[in-house]
Design an enzyme around this catalytic site. Structure first.
Site, PDB file in Angstrom:
ATOM      1  N   TYR A   1       0.813  -1.222   0.000  1.00  0.00           N
ATOM      2  CA  TYR A   1       0.000   0.000   0.000  1.00  0.00           C
ATOM      3  C   TYR A   1       0.851   1.280   0.000  1.00  0.00           C
ATOM      4  O   TYR A   1       0.300   2.371   0.080  1.00  0.00           O
ATOM      5  CB  TYR A   1      -0.966  -0.008   1.193  1.00  0.00           C
ATOM      6  CG  TYR A   1      -2.193  -0.858   0.934  1.00  0.00           C
ATOM      7  CD1 TYR A   1      -2.084  -2.249   0.849  1.00  0.00           C
ATOM      8  CD2 TYR A   1      -3.444  -0.285   0.761  1.00  0.00           C
ATOM      9  CE1 TYR A   1      -3.203  -3.035   0.603  1.00  0.00           C
ATOM     10  CE2 TYR A   1      -4.568  -1.065   0.515  1.00  0.00           C
ATOM     11  CZ  TYR A   1      -4.443  -2.436   0.425  1.00  0.00           C
ATOM     12  OH  TYR A   1      -5.550  -3.204   0.177  1.00  0.00           O
TER      13      TYR A   1
ATOM     14  N   LYS B   1       3.876 -14.753   3.598  1.00  0.00           N
ATOM     15  CA  LYS B   1       4.190 -15.599   2.449  1.00  0.00           C
ATOM     16  C   LYS B   1       5.714 -15.602   2.373  1.00  0.00           C
ATOM     17  O   LYS B   1       6.316 -15.250   1.354  1.00  0.00           O
ATOM     18  CB  LYS B   1       3.533 -15.011   1.184  1.00  0.00           C
ATOM     19  CG  LYS B   1       3.648 -15.863  -0.053  1.00  0.00           C
ATOM     20  CD  LYS B   1       2.750 -17.101  -0.052  1.00  0.00           C
ATOM     21  CE  LYS B   1       3.045 -17.958  -1.279  1.00  0.00           C
ATOM     22  NZ  LYS B   1       2.366 -19.264  -1.243  1.00  0.00           N
TER      23      LYS B   1
ATOM     24  N   ASP C   1      -1.935 -18.465   1.866  1.00  0.00           N
ATOM     25  CA  ASP C   1      -2.775 -19.383   1.081  1.00  0.00           C
ATOM     26  C   ASP C   1      -3.410 -20.427   1.998  1.00  0.00           C
ATOM     27  O   ASP C   1      -4.597 -20.737   1.898  1.00  0.00           O
ATOM     28  CB  ASP C   1      -1.988 -20.021  -0.076  1.00  0.00           C
ATOM     29  CG  ASP C   1      -0.645 -20.597   0.346  1.00  0.00           C
ATOM     30  OD1 ASP C   1      -0.183 -20.310   1.474  1.00  0.00           O
ATOM     31  OD2 ASP C   1      -0.046 -21.350  -0.452  1.00  0.00           O
TER      32      ASP C   1
ATOM     33  N   ASP D   1      -6.211  -7.344   3.817  1.00  0.00           N
ATOM     34  CA  ASP D   1      -7.331  -6.885   3.001  1.00  0.00           C
ATOM     35  C   ASP D   1      -8.090  -8.085   2.453  1.00  0.00           C
ATOM     36  O   ASP D   1      -9.319  -8.169   2.542  1.00  0.00           O
ATOM     37  CB  ASP D   1      -6.790  -6.019   1.850  1.00  0.00           C
ATOM     38  CG  ASP D   1      -7.897  -5.575   0.910  1.00  0.00           C
ATOM     39  OD1 ASP D   1      -8.966  -5.193   1.412  1.00  0.00           O
ATOM     40  OD2 ASP D   1      -7.684  -5.629  -0.317  1.00  0.00           O
TER      41      ASP D   1
ATOM     42  N   ASP E   1     -12.163 -10.045   3.766  1.00  0.00           N
ATOM     43  CA  ASP E   1     -13.397 -10.249   2.996  1.00  0.00           C
ATOM     44  C   ASP E   1     -13.875 -11.683   3.198  1.00  0.00           C
ATOM     45  O   ASP E   1     -15.077 -11.944   3.336  1.00  0.00           O
ATOM     46  CB  ASP E   1     -13.189  -9.955   1.501  1.00  0.00           C
ATOM     47  CG  ASP E   1     -13.514  -8.500   1.144  1.00  0.00           C
ATOM     48  OD1 ASP E   1     -13.380  -7.621   2.024  1.00  0.00           O
ATOM     49  OD2 ASP E   1     -13.894  -8.241  -0.014  1.00  0.00           O
TER      50      ASP E   1
HETATM   51  C1  IPM Z   1     -10.744  -2.110   2.571  1.00  0.00           C
HETATM   52  C2  IPM Z   1     -10.849  -1.675   1.147  1.00  0.00           C
HETATM   53  C3  IPM Z   1      -9.733  -0.692   0.823  1.00  0.00           C
HETATM   54  C4  IPM Z   1      -8.405  -1.398   1.059  1.00  0.00           C
HETATM   55  C5  IPM Z   1      -9.799  -0.097  -0.593  1.00  0.00           C
HETATM   56  C6  IPM Z   1     -11.130   0.553  -0.867  1.00  0.00           C
HETATM   57  C7  IPM Z   1      -8.680   0.885  -0.845  1.00  0.00           C
HETATM   58  O1  IPM Z   1     -10.838  -2.779   0.300  1.00  0.00           O
HETATM   59  O2  IPM Z   1     -10.851  -1.243   3.458  1.00  0.00           O
HETATM   60  O3  IPM Z   1     -10.575  -3.307   2.830  1.00  0.00           O
HETATM   61  O4  IPM Z   1      -7.870  -2.042   0.143  1.00  0.00           O
HETATM   62  O5  IPM Z   1      -7.888  -1.302   2.156  1.00  0.00           O
HETATM   63 MN    MN Z   2     -10.898  -4.686   1.322  1.00  0.00          MN
END
Ligand code: IPM
Ligand code: MN
Length: 380
Positions: free
Chosen positions: A138, A211, A244, A268, A272
């Site tokens: 990042y 990793k 992984d 990140d 999810d």
């Molecule tokens: C998150 C989002 C952000 C990230 C994006 C929107 C830049 O996916 O907060 O997880 O990658 O951190």
């Molecule tokens: Mn995200």
């Protein structure tokens, strides 16, 4: 009276709709419990503002935000703006400017919430992901094409020629690269935070994600620091996992995890996945935390443009982000009231949005959480 000045950035898409419910619930909790007063100050940054003024978030606004107790953010991202502009120019700008080096993302399945994992319930899904939030891939270091400097050109030429055994065609053979950079200090502080969190929350194991078998430089350093910090917490069990493998284990054995600490980009991705096993993105909050500065709380979902303006988005993730904000501000009992109210709403299951199989609107869910806040407080 304890007073807090909270900056509110509703942002784009469903952001304004979910943040409205979050603010509603915070106000109600403060009114009903008493002793606390919020001063919400709204800021317009996001797609509309950008399209109108070409401004993302000005330095002056950042200085103003630095006087606040916390930032409460809806979502950023809009199909009318090329991808990355708002995300980098506002969201990542805020995370970096305020050095919010911890991205804390609880993965908690609440009773009554459907889990896509067969045979898993709330007793199996209850852990924290601590995502490093200011380094790694990042840092925005990289480039397209080539030949900006002789050193760069020589490096690329040697790699490329070795690979394809041909001379490069400067016009056609475009390349792109992106650097992941971590620092010893930046790694140490976030790993230490994860161990302190484990202590505070009574968790017995911290798992480090990397990793290091391929990205040996960055994650070699990450591992070294993890092992050094772990020595200060002899009562906490530690474990090293490859990213992984962890995606597999989150699905197979989520009950194993207690605190998971991870570099930025892997964090990140795996959060999810974490959101799905806790019942979906509509339920997953996150905190961008600087323990000594201004922190920012948001749902981890995006702006969901196709649902914008329809009053259908699930506000629970945002409401829980508000709960995390209270916890960070030291208002634990107020935070507990909000969590208990959310649990009641989810458990009853009568008022829920489409993502949980219901028909209720965003604002109906917010109103129902407010009613439960009143009930929870009345019962004590
Ligand atoms: C998150 C989002 C952000 C990230 C994006 C929107 C830049 O996916 O907060 O997880 O990658 O951190
Ligand atoms: Mn995200």
């Amino acid at each position: 009276m304890r007073k807090y000045k909270i900056a509110v950035i509703p942002g784009d898409g469903v952001g304004p709709e979910v943040i409205r419910e979050g603010v509603k619930v915070l106000r109600a909790a403060a009114d009903v419990v008493g002793g606390v007063e919020f001063d919400f100050v709204e800021f317009p940054y996001g797609a509309e503002h950008y399209l109108r003024t070409k401004e993302l978030i000005p330095e002056e606004a950042l200085r103003e935000l630095s006087q606040m107790d916390a930032v409460y953010l809806g979502a950023l991202g809009d199909p009318r703006v090329p991808t990355g502009i708002l995300e980098q120019g506002i969201l990542l700008r805020l995370r970096f400017y305020f050095d919010q080096y911890v991205n804390l993302r609880p993965v908690k399945l609440y009773p009554g919430v459907p889990c896509p994992l067969v045979g898993k319930g709330p007793e199996h899904v209850n852990f924290f992901v601590v995502r490093e939030n200011t380094e790694d891939f990042y840092v925005a270091l990289g480039g397209r094409a080539w030949g900006k400097s002789k050193a760069e050109l020589d490096l690329i030429r040697s790699l490329y020629e070795a690979k394809f055994n041909l001379d490069i065609d400067v016009d056609r053979d475009e390349i792109a690269y992106q650097l992941g950079v971590i620092s010893r200090r930046g790694t140490e502080r976030v790993i230490r935070y994860s161990f302190e969190l484990a202590r505070r929350k009574g968790k017995k194991r911290v798992t480090s994600v990397d990793k290091a078998n391929v990205l040996t430089n960055v994650y070699g350093l990450w591992r070294e620091v993890f092992e050094a910090v772990a020595k200060d917490y002899p009562e906490i069990e530690t474990e090293l996992a490859f990213v992984d493998a962890i995606t597999m284990w989150f699905v197979k054995n989520p009950e194993w995890y207690q605190v998971v600490v991870t570099p930025n980009m892997f964090g990140d991705i795996i959060t999810d996945l974490g959101a799905m096993i806790q019942g979906g993105l509509g339920l997953a909050p996150g905190g961008n935390i600087n323990p000594d500065g201004v922190s920012m709380f948001e749902p981890i979902h995006g702006s969901a443009p196709k649902h914008a303006g329809k009053n259908v988005a699930n506000p629970i993730a945002t409401i829980l982000a508000g709960q995390m904000m209270l916890e960070e501000l030291g208002e634990q009992s107020l935070a507990d009231v909000i969590e208990a109210a959310v649990v009641k709403v989810l458990q009853e299951g009568k008022v829920r949005t489409y993502d949980l199989g219901g028909k209720s609107s965003t604002s109906e869910v917010g109103d129902e959480v407010v009613r439960k806040v009143e009930q929870v407080v009345a019962q004590h």
